[in-house]
Design a protein around this motif. Structure first.
Motif, PDB file in Angstrom:
ATOM      1  N   TRP A 210       0.854  -1.191   0.000  1.00 50.17           N
ATOM      2  CA  TRP A 210       0.000   0.000   0.000  1.00 50.17           C
ATOM      3  C   TRP A 210       0.884   1.232   0.000  1.00 50.17           C
ATOM      4  CZ3 TRP A 210      -4.323  -1.154   4.170  1.00 50.17           C
ATOM      5  CH2 TRP A 210      -5.113  -2.214   3.689  1.00 50.17           C
TER       6      TRP A 210
ATOM      7  N   GLU B  80      -1.314  -1.148  -4.304  1.00 47.56           N
ATOM      8  CA  GLU B  80      -2.611  -0.472  -4.172  1.00 47.56           C
ATOM      9  C   GLU B  80      -2.335   0.921  -3.622  1.00 47.56           C
ATOM     10  OE1 GLU B  80      -6.118  -0.131  -5.168  1.00 47.56           O
ATOM     11  OE2 GLU B  80      -5.739  -2.278  -4.944  1.00 47.56           O
ATOM     12  N   SER B  81      -2.716   1.930  -4.393  1.00 50.43           N
ATOM     13  CA  SER B  81      -2.448   3.305  -3.957  1.00 50.43           C
ATOM     14  C   SER B  81      -3.673   3.930  -3.305  1.00 50.43           C
ATOM     15  CB  SER B  81      -2.016   4.155  -5.151  1.00 50.43           C
ATOM     16  OG  SER B  81      -0.689   3.865  -5.484  1.00 50.43           O
ATOM     17  N   PHE B  82      -3.415   4.748  -2.295  1.00 48.23           N
ATOM     18  CA  PHE B  82      -4.473   5.452  -1.561  1.00 48.23           C
ATOM     19  C   PHE B  82      -4.209   6.953  -1.635  1.00 48.23           C
ATOM     20  CE2 PHE B  82      -6.312   1.981   1.050  1.00 48.23           C
ATOM     21  CZ  PHE B  82      -5.413   0.976   0.719  1.00 48.23           C
ATOM     22  N   PRO B  83      -5.273   7.751  -1.612  1.00 47.69           N
ATOM     23  CA  PRO B  83      -5.030   9.183  -1.461  1.00 47.69           C
ATOM     24  C   PRO B  83      -4.479   9.452  -0.061  1.00 47.69           C
ATOM     25  CG  PRO B  83      -7.386   8.708  -1.420  1.00 47.69           C
ATOM     26  CD  PRO B  83      -6.695   7.427  -1.761  1.00 47.69           C
TER      27      PRO B  83
ATOM     28  N   SER C 113      -7.242   4.270   6.677  1.00 43.21           N
ATOM     29  CA  SER C 113      -7.415   2.987   5.991  1.00 43.21           C
ATOM     30  C   SER C 113      -6.516   1.918   6.605  1.00 43.21           C
ATOM     31  CB  SER C 113      -7.087   3.128   4.497  1.00 43.21           C
ATOM     32  OG  SER C 113      -7.984   4.005   3.876  1.00 43.21           O
TER      33      SER C 113
ATOM     34  N   GLN D 244     -10.496  12.780  -2.107  1.00 44.53           N
ATOM     35  CA  GLN D 244      -9.189  12.923  -1.456  1.00 44.53           C
ATOM     36  C   GLN D 244      -8.039  12.902  -2.468  1.00 44.53           C
ATOM     37  OE1 GLN D 244      -8.229  13.582   1.530  1.00 44.53           O
ATOM     38  NE2 GLN D 244     -10.024  13.276   2.798  1.00 44.53           N
ATOM     39  N   TYR D 245      -8.263  12.333  -3.638  1.00 44.89           N
ATOM     40  CA  TYR D 245      -7.203  12.300  -4.654  1.00 44.89           C
ATOM     41  C   TYR D 245      -6.764  13.710  -5.031  1.00 44.89           C
ATOM     42  CZ  TYR D 245      -7.699   7.309  -5.845  1.00 44.89           C
ATOM     43  OH  TYR D 245      -7.703   5.935  -5.820  1.00 44.89           O
TER      44      TYR D 245
ATOM     45  N   ALA E 128      -1.884   8.057  -4.330  1.00 43.37           N
ATOM     46  CA  ALA E 128      -2.938   8.143  -5.346  1.00 43.37           C
ATOM     47  C   ALA E 128      -3.334   9.597  -5.579  1.00 43.37           C
ATOM     48  CB  ALA E 128      -4.162   7.343  -4.908  1.00 43.37           C
ATOM     49  N   GLY E 129      -3.520   9.936  -6.826  1.00 43.97           N
ATOM     50  CA  GLY E 129      -3.885  11.312  -7.163  1.00 43.97           C
ATOM     51  C   GLY E 129      -2.692  12.149  -7.560  1.00 43.97           C
ATOM     52  N   ASN E 130      -1.487  11.648  -7.260  1.00 46.37           N
ATOM     53  CA  ASN E 130      -0.266  12.346  -7.670  1.00 46.37           C
ATOM     54  C   ASN E 130       0.366  11.545  -8.799  1.00 46.37           C
ATOM     55  OD1 ASN E 130       2.407  13.292  -7.954  1.00 46.37           O
ATOM     56  ND2 ASN E 130       2.393  14.063  -5.862  1.00 46.37           N
TER      57      ASN E 130
ATOM     58  N   TRP F 180       9.309  21.580  -0.856  1.00 50.51           N
ATOM     59  CA  TRP F 180       8.369  21.247  -1.919  1.00 50.51           C
ATOM     60  C   TRP F 180       7.800  22.499  -2.590  1.00 50.51           C
ATOM     61  CZ3 TRP F 180       7.853  20.130   3.282  1.00 50.51           C
ATOM     62  CH2 TRP F 180       6.954  20.925   3.997  1.00 50.51           C
TER      63      TRP F 180
ATOM     64  N   GLN G 135      -3.760  17.263  -2.632  1.00 45.94           N
ATOM     65  CA  GLN G 135      -2.320  17.063  -2.529  1.00 45.94           C
ATOM     66  C   GLN G 135      -1.723  18.273  -1.806  1.00 45.94           C
ATOM     67  OE1 GLN G 135      -0.972  14.169  -3.788  1.00 45.94           O
ATOM     68  NE2 GLN G 135      -3.021  13.537  -4.393  1.00 45.94           N
TER      69      GLN G 135
ATOM     70  N   GLY H 109      -4.801  11.715   2.173  1.00 40.58           N
ATOM     71  CA  GLY H 109      -5.713  12.120   3.245  1.00 40.58           C
ATOM     72  C   GLY H 109      -6.498  10.971   3.838  1.00 40.58           C
ATOM     73  N   ALA H 110      -6.593   9.866   3.107  1.00 42.97           N
ATOM     74  CA  ALA H 110      -7.389   8.731   3.586  1.00 42.97           C
ATOM     75  C   ALA H 110      -6.507   7.571   4.026  1.00 42.97           C
ATOM     76  CB  ALA H 110      -8.326   8.260   2.470  1.00 42.97           C
TER      77      ALA H 110
END
Lengths: 419, 292
Positions: free
Chosen positions: A30, A62-65, A72, B247-248, A34-36, A269, B251, A67-68
């Motif tokens: 994990w 398995e990728s997760f965002p 999880s 949530q994706y 996710a999202g990046n 960053w 960032q 924030g979650a």
């Protein structure tokens, strides 16, 4: 006849291939990215390279965002559904190790000898996690601002002290050129507060918790040094040096670039954005408030879940991911500080003379990991609330005392967190 | 009785419409802001927030945020999952909860009042307090699927649907509505020899349009906005719903234009559902209002 022979050969070959594939043991992993897209591409590449490099293991990701992610993992741990390989935020790792979500990481520690201290996740004397990068914070400003205000440029060897720092803020305020002299990033919440602001407290001589025992915050968070920090912190907002908790997030993102702030306390960053906007951007070390100049350390790291039946496979993957090339790929992709000097030389930004090389030096010289204790996850939230309350005008002594009581009660409720 | 002055009536009407328009504007402005912002680049979006331009389609407009949102996350998968889970849950909930309410109102069985009280009492129990026990339960439950018997419901649609089918509020709504149906209809049907099932299907449900719409909309909103439950029971991306998918987009440097594009996309099913049922929903609320 010939075609029958060919068909048979193909079938036998195919069967051999499939049996080889079947011999590979699946490892689940994990990840919080996710999202990046950039981050996902790099981690997918590492997984793909690892799977192709050997025939014992096959990692499925398995990728997760982000924030979650933590929620999880905690839920999965309760349900007995953890993967083999986890990634974990550095300061959270002791909590997960103590709670039994993770097991020690069985890799050859000589591999990480040259790593920066921040990415090494130790708990109870054992290595549990290792990161491919670190993150650092600096006081961002412009050379032209320092020149216009008549300020000396602080260095790692000789950072500004408290008087110099406040004089710089006074000069910026008196110039009338800025909305506020200093942007602390109060619009950001959560982990930003302990990560970015507890180094100020440590530089004053206090801390979130007494690190000699990790059994109390008494004295550390409400002693004389902490009180001095608290009064100074409140003064930053009461005297109009910095925007408070109601800061517009848009100003946090673009205020320094737009010239609203003379100084901005921000992470590596965000450095490229500032450099692209102003070619005279400077990244200054944290001020020394009396007990040294300090910044936070430790970012996301890889570890092995306690329920993994194949820790050697998980460790093989993690060790594979520690190659300089991947450290450099992550740094080039998402701007983070590569964990080794050799990988830094392979990057665009952190190689000698690179635009962000100073962050590697800052991390090497000033980084202090957040309290290495399972209780940190609670202490961080208490600290965040206390600093927000003080910024909003709450009584400093009462607020710090209440924070100490809350932290101590949590430590007692958890029987000392295994220290 | 004094005669109504036409000019006064006109003024009253104008005032009423002015107030109603103002209220409507207040409610619709966030939606307008969301939709307009979804077409603007981030820099312009943030600058416009300080003025009325935030609600106008002005400046550099494009579909770039929508394209970027689809690149960042499997939006179609998330929307499909949410619509599927929500749709099935709503249908099953309407069926089972109305059946339960039917039995409470029309059937005579011992303990029904106590049972109904217990069910209504569950309304005061926040979901967060039972989330962990429920997680432990569903992680151990058996299921017979295509590959035979398997244990644990995690990472599936069923774990997002079945625990949410029956709930106290929906049963309560049906009970209250059924209580006001004319008893004569039920008794006449019984005299005619109709079974309870026939009465439920052919007499009660055809008269229950308003409460069905109300219960459906309330259930739809609860299910479509699910976050905590899918977060803890679903680890595979292929089963994630829209709210976890949101949530994706959060960032370190948030792309607000993409957030607005995503929110616009996931709001469409909610608006469509509401528009389809709004007449019945308003009728239900109105009829509730005159009962007094």
């Amino acid at each position: 006849m010939k075609s029958t022979l060919k068909l048979t050969t193909a079938l036998v070959f195919g069967a051999c291939l499939s049996s080889a594939a079947a011999a590979q043991t699946e490892l689940t992993m994990w990840y919080h990215g996710a999202g990046n897209e950039v981050e996902s591409n790099i981690i997918n590449q590492i997984v793909s390279d690892f799977n192709a490099s050997q025939s014992d293991w096959v990692v499925s990701l398995e990728s997760f965002p982000q924030g979650a992610y933590n929620d999880s993992v905690v839920a999965a741990a309760l349900a007995g559904n953890l993967p083999d390989i986890l990634d974990v935020d550095g300061p959270v790792m002791p909590n997960w190790a103590w709670a039994g979500y993770m097991q020690p990481l069985p890799i050859d520690e000589s591999v990480i000898e040259n790593f920066l201290p921040g990415p090494k996740g130790y708990w109870d004397g054992e290595l549990y996690s290792i990161g491919l990068w670190d993150a650092a914070v600096a006081l961002v400003t412009r050379q032209s601002t320092l020149d216009a205000l008549g300020l000396r440029t602080p260095t790692l060897e000789e950072p500004w002290n408290l008087q110099e720092f406040m004089a710089a803020l006074d000069a910026a305020k008196a110039s009338g050129e800025f909305d506020y002299p200093l942007d602390l990033g109060m619009a950001w919440t959560g982990e930003w507060y302990p990560y970015a602001f507890s180094p100020f407290l440590q530089s004053f001589g206090g801390d979130i918790v007494d690190r000699s025992t990790y059994q109390t915050a008494e004295g550390a968070l409400n002693g004389d040094a902490a009180m001095a920090f608290g009064e100074w912190w409140q003064g930053l907002f009461a005297n109009g040096y910095a925007p408070g908790t109601s800061q517009d997030p848009a100003d946090r993102d673009g205020g320094f670039i737009d010239g609203k702030y003379a100084f901005s306390w921000n992470g590596n960053w965000a450095a490229l954005g500032a450099l692209n906007a102003h070619d005279d951007t400077l990244f200054l070390p944290a001020p020394d408030f009396g007990n040294g100049s300090t910044i936070g350390a430790a970012s996301w790291q890889f570890g092995v879940s306690a329920s993994s039946e194949h820790p050697e496979g998980a460790a093989a993957f993690i060790q594979f991911a520690l190659q300089d090339q991947y450290l450099a790929d992550f740094s080039n992709g998402i701007g983070l500080i590569p964990a080794t000097a050799s990988s830094a030389q392979m990057t665009e930004n952190y190689a000698d003379g690179g635009p962000m090389a100073v962050f590697f030096e800052l991390t090497e010289a000033q980084a202090l990991v957040r309290p290495v204790t399972p209780g940190y996850v609670v202490q961080a939230k208490v600290f965040e609330k206390a600093l927000a309350d003080i910024a909003n005008g709450a009584d400093v002594a009462d607020t710090l005392d209440a924070a100490v009581d809350e932290i101590n009660a949590d430590i007692a409720a958890n029987n000392g967190y295994g220290h | 009785m004094a005669a109504i002055d036409p000019s006064n009536q006109g003024l009253r009407l104008a005032t009423r419409y002015a107030v109603l328009t103002l209220i409507a504007v207040i409610f619709i402005f966030p939606l307008v802001f969301m939709v307009m912002s979804s077409f603007k680049p981030d820099l312009q979006l943030l600058r416009d927030t300080g003025s009325f331009r935030a609600f106008l389609p002005v400046g550099d407009l494009s579909l770039n945020n929508y394209a970027a949102a689809f690149d960042r996350a499997p939006v179609a998968t998330f929307v499909f999952n949410s619509v599927l889970v929500t749709g099935l849950t709503v249908l099953l909930s309407l069926f089972f909860c109305s059946l339960a309410a039917f039995s409470f109102v029309f059937l005579n069985w011992r303990g029904r009042n106590i049972a109904l009280s217990i069910i209504i009492a569950t309304l005061i129990v926040p979901f967060e307090t039972i989330a962990i026990p429920l997680l432990l339960l569903v992680s151990k439950l058996p299921w017979i699927g295509w590959e035979g018997l398997e244990w644990g419901w995690l990472n599936s649609y069923r774990v997002q649907i079945i625990p949410w089918i029956a709930d106290g509020l929906t049963i309560f709504l049906f009970v209250q509505y059924f209580k006001d149906l004319p008893r004569e209809l039920i008794e006449a049907s019984r005299v005619e020899g109709a079974s309870w099932w026939q009465i439920y299907i052919k007499v009660v449900m055809p008269l229950s349009g308003p409460v069905l719409a109300t219960a459906a909309i309330l259930k739809f909103l609860v299910m479509y906005n699910q976050y905590l439950w899918p977060l803890i029971v679903v680890q595979e991306e292929s089963y994630r719903p829209v709210m976890v998918g949101l949530q994706y987009f959060f960032q370190l440097n948030i792309a607000w234009g993409e957030v607005m594009a995503y929110l616009t996309l996931i709001t469409v099913p909610v608006l469509a559902f509401y528009l389809v049922l709004q007449k019945a929903f308003i009728a239900s609320i109105a009829s509730t209002g005159v009962k007094g």
